[in-house]
Design an enzyme around this catalytic site. Structure first.
Site, PDB file in Angstrom:
ATOM      1  N   THR A   1      -8.185  -5.282   0.880  1.00 35.42           N
ATOM      2  CA  THR A   1      -8.433  -3.649   1.806  1.00 35.42           C
ATOM      3  C   THR A   1      -9.851  -4.710   1.746  1.00 35.42           C
ATOM      4  O   THR A   1     -10.545  -5.486   1.721  1.00 35.42           O
ATOM      5  CB  THR A   1      -9.216  -2.799   0.644  1.00 35.42           C
ATOM      6  OG1 THR A   1      -7.817  -2.820  -0.308  1.00 35.42           O
ATOM      7  CG2 THR A   1      -9.457  -2.254   0.847  1.00 35.42           C
TER       8      THR A   1
ATOM      9  N   GLU B   1     -16.045   2.778  -7.706  1.00 35.50           N
ATOM     10  CA  GLU B   1     -16.011   1.569  -7.750  1.00 35.50           C
ATOM     11  C   GLU B   1     -16.442   1.034  -6.306  1.00 35.50           C
ATOM     12  O   GLU B   1     -16.396   1.393  -5.228  1.00 35.50           O
ATOM     13  CB  GLU B   1     -14.316   0.404  -7.653  1.00 35.50           C
ATOM     14  CG  GLU B   1     -14.470  -0.533  -7.706  1.00 35.50           C
ATOM     15  CD  GLU B   1     -13.332  -1.574  -7.522  1.00 35.50           C
ATOM     16  OE1 GLU B   1     -13.034  -2.660  -7.243  1.00 35.50           O
ATOM     17  OE2 GLU B   1     -12.659  -0.840  -8.264  1.00 35.50           O
TER      18      GLU B   1
ATOM     19  N   HIS C   1     -14.628  -6.682  -4.925  1.00 38.02           N
ATOM     20  CA  HIS C   1     -14.297  -6.627  -3.867  1.00 38.02           C
ATOM     21  C   HIS C   1     -15.025  -8.182  -3.817  1.00 38.02           C
ATOM     22  O   HIS C   1     -16.685  -8.534  -3.146  1.00 38.02           O
ATOM     23  CB  HIS C   1     -14.306  -5.804  -2.816  1.00 38.02           C
ATOM     24  CG  HIS C   1     -13.774  -6.670  -1.452  1.00 38.02           C
ATOM     25  ND1 HIS C   1     -11.972  -6.174  -1.451  1.00 38.02           N
ATOM     26  CD2 HIS C   1     -13.986  -7.482  -0.261  1.00 38.02           C
ATOM     27  CE1 HIS C   1     -11.216  -6.579  -0.596  1.00 38.02           C
ATOM     28  NE2 HIS C   1     -12.515  -7.221   0.408  1.00 38.02           N
TER      29      HIS C   1
ATOM     30  N   GLU D   1      -5.053   0.229  -9.011  1.00 34.86           N
ATOM     31  CA  GLU D   1      -5.805   0.796  -7.485  1.00 34.86           C
ATOM     32  C   GLU D   1      -3.967   0.556  -6.640  1.00 34.86           C
ATOM     33  O   GLU D   1      -2.895   0.297  -6.262  1.00 34.86           O
ATOM     34  CB  GLU D   1      -6.269  -0.439  -6.943  1.00 34.86           C
ATOM     35  CG  GLU D   1      -7.036  -1.161  -7.672  1.00 34.86           C
ATOM     36  CD  GLU D   1      -7.593  -2.218  -6.493  1.00 34.86           C
ATOM     37  OE1 GLU D   1      -8.627  -2.407  -6.847  1.00 34.86           O
ATOM     38  OE2 GLU D   1      -7.012  -3.005  -5.702  1.00 34.86           O
TER      39      GLU D   1
ATOM     40  N   HIS E   1      -2.616  -3.789  -7.465  1.00 31.35           N
ATOM     41  CA  HIS E   1      -2.314  -2.649  -6.706  1.00 31.35           C
ATOM     42  C   HIS E   1      -0.797  -2.523  -5.967  1.00 31.35           C
ATOM     43  O   HIS E   1      -0.824  -3.515  -5.474  1.00 31.35           O
ATOM     44  CB  HIS E   1      -3.236  -3.046  -5.162  1.00 31.35           C
ATOM     45  CG  HIS E   1      -3.485  -2.554  -3.850  1.00 31.35           C
ATOM     46  ND1 HIS E   1      -4.342  -2.898  -3.132  1.00 31.35           N
ATOM     47  CD2 HIS E   1      -2.932  -1.425  -4.042  1.00 31.35           C
ATOM     48  CE1 HIS E   1      -4.202  -1.448  -2.214  1.00 31.35           C
ATOM     49  NE2 HIS E   1      -2.796  -0.469  -2.603  1.00 31.35           N
TER      50      HIS E   1
ATOM     51  N   HIS F   1      -2.854 -11.802  -6.777  1.00 34.53           N
ATOM     52  CA  HIS F   1      -2.474 -13.478  -5.722  1.00 34.53           C
ATOM     53  C   HIS F   1      -1.545 -13.406  -6.939  1.00 34.53           C
ATOM     54  O   HIS F   1      -1.300 -14.513  -6.272  1.00 34.53           O
ATOM     55  CB  HIS F   1      -3.922 -13.885  -5.810  1.00 34.53           C
ATOM     56  CG  HIS F   1      -4.789 -12.932  -4.992  1.00 34.53           C
ATOM     57  ND1 HIS F   1      -4.707 -13.149  -3.412  1.00 34.53           N
ATOM     58  CD2 HIS F   1      -6.097 -12.700  -4.825  1.00 34.53           C
ATOM     59  CE1 HIS F   1      -5.134 -11.985  -2.470  1.00 34.53           C
ATOM     60  NE2 HIS F   1      -6.399 -11.985  -3.591  1.00 34.53           N
TER      61      HIS F   1
ATOM     62  N   ARG G   1       3.790  -5.672  -0.907  1.00 29.33           N
ATOM     63  CA  ARG G   1       3.890  -6.884  -0.733  1.00 29.33           C
ATOM     64  C   ARG G   1       4.100  -7.700  -1.658  1.00 29.33           C
ATOM     65  O   ARG G   1       3.793  -8.356  -1.755  1.00 29.33           O
ATOM     66  CB  ARG G   1       2.446  -6.885   0.898  1.00 29.33           C
ATOM     67  CG  ARG G   1       1.065  -7.109  -0.022  1.00 29.33           C
ATOM     68  CD  ARG G   1      -0.126  -7.266   1.063  1.00 29.33           C
ATOM     69  NE  ARG G   1       0.319  -5.686   1.948  1.00 29.33           N
ATOM     70  CZ  ARG G   1      -0.332  -5.504   2.870  1.00 29.33           C
ATOM     71  NH1 ARG G   1      -1.226  -6.739   2.979  1.00 29.33           N
ATOM     72  NH2 ARG G   1      -0.964  -4.701   4.151  1.00 29.33           N
TER      73      ARG G   1
ATOM     74  N   ASN H   1      -7.969  -9.009 -11.338  1.00 31.66           N
ATOM     75  CA  ASN H   1      -6.878  -8.161 -10.372  1.00 31.66           C
ATOM     76  C   ASN H   1      -5.943  -9.754  -9.996  1.00 31.66           C
ATOM     77  O   ASN H   1      -6.599 -10.416 -10.182  1.00 31.66           O
ATOM     78  CB  ASN H   1      -7.525  -7.968  -9.408  1.00 31.66           C
ATOM     79  CG  ASN H   1      -6.974  -7.648  -8.311  1.00 31.66           C
ATOM     80  OD1 ASN H   1      -5.841  -7.967  -8.377  1.00 31.66           O
ATOM     81  ND2 ASN H   1      -7.149  -6.278  -7.608  1.00 31.66           N
TER      82      ASN H   1
ATOM     83  N   ARG I   1       0.801  -1.609  -3.042  1.00 33.39           N
ATOM     84  CA  ARG I   1       0.897  -0.941  -2.351  1.00 33.39           C
ATOM     85  C   ARG I   1       2.218  -0.671  -1.722  1.00 33.39           C
ATOM     86  O   ARG I   1       3.125  -0.601  -1.798  1.00 33.39           O
ATOM     87  CB  ARG I   1       0.501  -2.627  -0.945  1.00 33.39           C
ATOM     88  CG  ARG I   1      -0.905  -3.393  -1.395  1.00 33.39           C
ATOM     89  CD  ARG I   1      -0.806  -4.360  -0.118  1.00 33.39           C
ATOM     90  NE  ARG I   1      -2.626  -3.998   0.174  1.00 33.39           N
ATOM     91  CZ  ARG I   1      -3.064  -3.957   0.426  1.00 33.39           C
ATOM     92  NH1 ARG I   1      -2.701  -3.226   2.195  1.00 33.39           N
ATOM     93  NH2 ARG I   1      -4.529  -4.205   0.629  1.00 33.39           N
TER      94      ARG I   1
END
Length: 241
Positions: A103, A153, A193, A72, A45, A10, A51, A7, A47
């Site tokens: 999340t 997941e 996660h 995602e 992801h 970040h 963001r 992922n 969103r």
């Protein structure tokens, strides 16, 4: 051998923190380095509030990712429309709150059965496979199978955050029990996660997870060692499981 999906949200968070016209670091470049390090897939992801990952990112990633692109997203009309146009290799439906930093828990598939099933059907109509991000709970596993989703997941956050040895063992058992049940119901099983270079070792010998989705730990390591090396280190740990 289980796969590793990296992922890169970040990386985009770091880019957006500067604001203005700053265009670095680029999550698209990070995805390339992650693949060079051995990633089997790239996760982003998108969103609703944009963001971190932006529309521009997902469309460029669709053109450049050589492994698998996993999107995602929340089960909203806007996101389903984007996914149908983008055609990622997999969509993972997740719960989404505007106030959360990341999340916070799994999707309540049982409580949102109608909405979730409609989203799964819409994505399947666009030839997009669907995974549901859920807590390691038998009720949610069975509800996920009922929607027609292709896989789940399993949310590993409670396990990763547990500090008491007994609690940690119990949380891990919940994950393995949920994974076994999901496989019995014909679902593929991913997990993610909070997983890091230390917690991944708990899965040694289990052979129950098809793919691990890991972001924060790898990106944090990449800040010091570089993305390609950070991914390769995690990939090597997974090979030893």
């Amino acid at each position: 051998m289980a796969g590793l999906a990296v992922n890169v949200d970040h990386i985009a968070t770091l880019r957006q923190a500067r604001g203005g016209a700053t265009a670095y670091p680029d999550p698209v470049h990070a995805a390339l380095l992650a693949e060079l390090g051995g990633a089997d897939g790239i996760v982003v992801h998108l969103r609703e509030d944009r963001r971190h990952i932006q529309d521009r990112d997902v469309y460029l990633l669709r053109k450049t990712v050589q492994s698998r692109l996993i999107l995602e997203m929340a089960a909203t009309d806007e996101m389903i429309s984007i996914a149908a146009d983008l055609r990622p290799d997999l969509v993972t439906l997740v719960p989404e709150k505007r106030t959360e930093l990341t999340t916070e828990g799994g999707l309540d598939v049982r409580g949102l059965a109608e909405v979730t099933q409609k989203a799964v059907e819409s994505l399947h109509s666009a030839a997009v496979p669907v995974s549901l991000f859920i807590d390691p709970d038998a009720i949610q596993i069975r509800a996920s199978a009922d929607t027609g989703a292709d896989m789940v997941e399993i949310h590993t956050g409670a396990f990763c955050e547990a500090s008491d040895p007994g609690d940690k063992k119990a949380q891990f058992s919940a994950i393995t029990d949920a994974a076994h049940l999901a496989h019995e119901l014909g679902l593929g099983v991913n997990a993610g996660h909070g997983l890091c270079y230390n917690t991944i070792g708990w899965f040694a010998g289990t052979r129950i997870i098809d793919e691990f989705s890991i972001g924060h730990s790898i990106v944090s390591r990449a800040a010091l060692a570089g993305m390609e090396k950070a991914v390769r280190e995690m990939r090597n740990l997974i090979k030893e499981l």
